[in-house]
Design an enzyme around this catalytic site. Sequence first.
Site, PDB file in Angstrom:
ATOM      1  N   GLU A   1     -30.289 -12.053  79.363  1.00 41.95           N
ATOM      2  CA  GLU A   1     -29.000 -11.497  78.863  1.00 41.95           C
ATOM      3  C   GLU A   1     -28.631 -10.159  79.185  1.00 41.95           C
ATOM      4  O   GLU A   1     -28.518  -9.385  77.983  1.00 41.95           O
ATOM      5  CB  GLU A   1     -28.416 -12.280  77.653  1.00 41.95           C
ATOM      6  CG  GLU A   1     -26.900 -12.135  77.376  1.00 41.95           C
ATOM      7  CD  GLU A   1     -26.364 -12.440  76.197  1.00 41.95           C
ATOM      8  OE1 GLU A   1     -25.298 -12.385  75.809  1.00 41.95           O
ATOM      9  OE2 GLU A   1     -27.207 -13.064  75.154  1.00 41.95           O
TER      10      GLU A   1
ATOM     11  N   HIS B   1     -22.121 -19.438  68.331  1.00 42.70           N
ATOM     12  CA  HIS B   1     -22.930 -19.128  67.231  1.00 42.70           C
ATOM     13  C   HIS B   1     -21.827 -19.231  65.930  1.00 42.70           C
ATOM     14  O   HIS B   1     -20.878 -18.237  65.508  1.00 42.70           O
ATOM     15  CB  HIS B   1     -23.012 -17.492  67.472  1.00 42.70           C
ATOM     16  CG  HIS B   1     -24.192 -17.176  68.310  1.00 42.70           C
ATOM     17  ND1 HIS B   1     -25.349 -17.128  68.183  1.00 42.70           N
ATOM     18  CD2 HIS B   1     -23.998 -17.243  69.856  1.00 42.70           C
ATOM     19  CE1 HIS B   1     -26.031 -16.944  69.251  1.00 42.70           C
ATOM     20  NE2 HIS B   1     -25.104 -17.134  70.218  1.00 42.70           N
TER      21      HIS B   1
ATOM     22  N   HIS C   1     -23.025 -24.160  73.456  1.00 45.59           N
ATOM     23  CA  HIS C   1     -23.584 -22.564  73.113  1.00 45.59           C
ATOM     24  C   HIS C   1     -22.391 -22.083  72.230  1.00 45.59           C
ATOM     25  O   HIS C   1     -21.518 -21.470  72.807  1.00 45.59           O
ATOM     26  CB  HIS C   1     -24.057 -22.064  74.209  1.00 45.59           C
ATOM     27  CG  HIS C   1     -24.656 -20.831  73.932  1.00 45.59           C
ATOM     28  ND1 HIS C   1     -26.060 -20.675  74.147  1.00 45.59           N
ATOM     29  CD2 HIS C   1     -24.347 -19.675  73.176  1.00 45.59           C
ATOM     30  CE1 HIS C   1     -26.455 -19.070  73.885  1.00 45.59           C
ATOM     31  NE2 HIS C   1     -25.317 -18.951  73.022  1.00 45.59           N
TER      32      HIS C   1
ATOM     33  N   TRP D   1     -19.471 -10.096  69.221  1.00 38.29           N
ATOM     34  CA  TRP D   1     -19.721 -10.046  70.635  1.00 38.29           C
ATOM     35  C   TRP D   1     -18.577 -10.473  71.620  1.00 38.29           C
ATOM     36  O   TRP D   1     -18.450 -10.013  72.609  1.00 38.29           O
ATOM     37  CB  TRP D   1     -20.947 -10.941  71.043  1.00 38.29           C
ATOM     38  CG  TRP D   1     -22.175 -10.503  70.196  1.00 38.29           C
ATOM     39  CD1 TRP D   1     -23.064  -9.559  70.729  1.00 38.29           C
ATOM     40  CD2 TRP D   1     -22.673 -10.909  69.238  1.00 38.29           C
ATOM     41  NE1 TRP D   1     -24.323  -9.381  69.712  1.00 38.29           N
ATOM     42  CE2 TRP D   1     -23.777 -10.341  68.606  1.00 38.29           C
ATOM     43  CE3 TRP D   1     -22.029 -11.917  68.088  1.00 38.29           C
ATOM     44  CZ2 TRP D   1     -24.425 -10.600  67.697  1.00 38.29           C
ATOM     45  CZ3 TRP D   1     -22.908 -12.006  66.859  1.00 38.29           C
ATOM     46  CH2 TRP D   1     -24.076 -11.243  66.706  1.00 38.29           C
TER      47      TRP D   1
END
Length: 432
Positions: A217, A63, A61, A319
């Site tokens: 989330e 991005h 996982h 993030w």
Amino acid sequence: MSDYIVTNGRTIDSEAVDVEIRGGAIERIAPAGEGDRDAFPADHRHDADGRLVTPPLIEPHVHLDATGTAGDPSWNDSGTLAEGIEVWAEYKRDITVEDVLERATKTVEWYASHGVTRIRTHADTTDPSLTTVEALVELKSRVSDLVDLQVVAFPQDGILTDESHEDLLAEAVEAGVDLVGAIPHNEYTREDGVKSVEIVCDLAEKHGLPLDLHIDETDDPGSRFTEVLASEAIKRGIGDRVTASHTTATHSYNNAYADKVISMLAESGVSVVTNPPDNSVLQGAYDDYPRRRGHTRIDELRAAGVTVGIGHDSVLDPWYHYGVADPLDAAFILAHYAHMAGRGDVDVLWEMLTGANAEVFGAGGGDVGKYGLSEGNEGSLVVYDSPNGFNALRRRAPRTLVLRNGDPIAETEPSATTVHRADGAVDVDYKR
């Protein structure tokens, strides 16, 4: 695919071994000292000298479309998921394929240097140009010499928050992505969140694709979409092709409801990915004191038989502002904030980094049938500058060698540190 031998390695189970690779596959694992070292050319030998050897690491996982953008155009000062989305929305207004490819390629190279040979990345589909989708689909071939790359069509801003988003998601699927995603907790209403799960399940089934959803989330105990995904997986019989990423709201559920959700996940066969770097800073951001740690219930999920992998999630983006694309960093953070710092947790963390992450990647359609340090499997492995798993995690030890199908794709020479005492210099290596 090449022939290669690694001698004097030590497995996670402390077994001293020589590993012979021929034609890109592990042909023989022999007790240390019994491998046929002389049968391999000098530049196809590596003396591990008692160092830890594991299968390659897997990133389930991340991005890659946003990697390397931290601080541009602004920093996420509140540390919230919402502000991160706002910052990213501003950045992607002027995004280009070349920009994404340059930043993502660099991060993939960082991953490879840390022993990663498989990566699942999410690509934002809510930009009308679908630039990130185009770039990351192209990236698959550009970095195929280093990693196997899966791309998830991810509607970052929600599916039903704009009338164009559902069509854009469908276009992304046609563009060559590998999985379909969603973010139901980012829809406007509970009803829209439920509908978004149904939409992507229908879309995935139509195209024969697996699913990986960002789901629950949040610290909000009222966010209850994981049960919806598990229910759909059970009814449709697709659980072994579904990943629930984050599920951090389970931390805030009352125990009776959490038990129900965990039971449904176990029944469905859906895998879960926890992402310690991001969720250690994003969750609890709205709390005063006490502040919740806000990660998913790893111990209870695993006890129920649910596969739980470890992801890094973000590398230098809105993030999570930190990171060097090292899965051991994610595991190190998890050891601390998930109360997994016991000596017995070391084996659990390594199983999550390797076997569990392989299961997650396989659920996404990846080829993991020959993954693992066993005869007949792919000739891929990692050598760490550490004698065992505990010290490799403690130090996030350098990877002295990374092999992929018998070919070296990364090597690291451990650095040297000297402390100058009054009576002379002392070399420090942080080993024990």
